[in-house]
Scaffold this active site. Structure first.
Site, PDB file in Angstrom:
ATOM      1  N   HIS A  67       0.852   5.278   1.081  1.00  0.00           N
ATOM      2  CA  HIS A  67       0.424   6.227   2.055  1.00  0.00           C
ATOM      3  C   HIS A  67       0.316   7.352   1.192  1.00  0.00           C
ATOM      4  O   HIS A  67       1.484   7.949   0.888  1.00  0.00           O
ATOM      5  CB  HIS A  67       1.130   6.290   3.239  1.00  0.00           C
ATOM      6  CG  HIS A  67       1.063   5.253   4.298  1.00  0.00           C
ATOM      7  ND1 HIS A  67       0.212   4.905   5.194  1.00  0.00           N
ATOM      8  CD2 HIS A  67       1.673   3.904   4.204  1.00  0.00           C
ATOM      9  CE1 HIS A  67       0.287   4.009   5.879  1.00  0.00           C
ATOM     10  NE2 HIS A  67       1.341   3.286   5.467  1.00  0.00           N
TER      11      HIS A  67
ATOM     12  N   HIS B 225       0.873  -1.026  -0.068  1.00  0.00           N
ATOM     13  CA  HIS B 225      -0.278  -0.106   0.075  1.00  0.00           C
ATOM     14  C   HIS B 225       0.821   1.262   0.123  1.00  0.00           C
ATOM     15  O   HIS B 225       1.857   1.321   0.495  1.00  0.00           O
ATOM     16  CB  HIS B 225      -0.868   0.053   1.186  1.00  0.00           C
ATOM     17  CG  HIS B 225      -0.328  -0.133   2.560  1.00  0.00           C
ATOM     18  ND1 HIS B 225       0.202  -1.768   2.830  1.00  0.00           N
ATOM     19  CD2 HIS B 225      -0.057   0.618   3.583  1.00  0.00           C
ATOM     20  CE1 HIS B 225       0.578  -1.443   3.984  1.00  0.00           C
ATOM     21  NE2 HIS B 225       0.643  -0.216   4.550  1.00  0.00           N
TER      22      HIS B 225
END
Ligand code: AMP
Ligand code: ZN
Length: 152
Positions: free
Chosen positions: A110, A108
């Site tokens: 951010h 992922h």
């Protein structure tokens, strides 16, 4: 560390569940390749995660198309934050691996809006440049463009 589990022979995790809409999320943008949702613990207002729909663990597992789509989504999300929240300053951050602080083992990115006097501090200690070390590193890391392209 959050656990992985298997469903029908496929690795699943909490982000897979969000992608599959098995658990709720604040998804603000998605397409065929990525889902972008608000981080549950907002480090700053608007903190968003960009997650590839395919379960891949970290940056080393990303394929070219996913990498492209993640970066494109980062630009989309940045512009949504700019338009809706007036965000002008943003950090993009990926933690890959335990030492880097990765806690959810599904890649992922951010997207972290920054504000005056927020409590985030990425400030690096300033070092005098060591050109001998830099020369050695440069020789070690230099790839021809073709060889580097083969790494993804
Ligand atoms: P990292 O430490 O880089 O692996 O980041 C994992 C992030 O996932 C943290 O910032 C968590 O707050 C966030 N997170 C964990 N579970 C959820 C969830 N169910 N929905 C949204 N964000 C989550
Ligand atoms: Zn997953």
């Amino acid at each position: 560390m959050l656990q992985l589990f298997y469903l029908g022979g496929k690795i699943m995790c909490i982000f897979c569940k969000i992608i599959n809409k098995e658990i709720p999320s604040y998804t603000i943008y998605e397409n065929d390749f990525v889902t972008c949702f608000l981080d549950i613990s907002q480090a700053t207002k608007g903190h968003t995660l960009i997650v590839p729909k395919k379960h891949v663990q970290d940056i080393f597992s990303l394929e070219k198309k996913e990498a492209e789509e993640i970066m494109k989504a980062a630009v989309v999300v940045a512009n949504v934050l700019k338009e809706k929240l007036g965000t002008k300053d943003i950090n993009l951050l990926n933690n890959s691996g335990q030492l880097a602080g990765q806690t959810v083992m599904h890649f992922h990115l951010h997207v972290l809006p920054r504000y005056e006097n927020d409590e985030i501090d990425f400030h690096q200690v300033d070092h005098e440049p060591n050109f001998l070390e830099l020369d050695k590193l440069y020789s070690c890391l230099l790839y021809t463009s073709d060889a580097a392209d083969d790494l993804i």
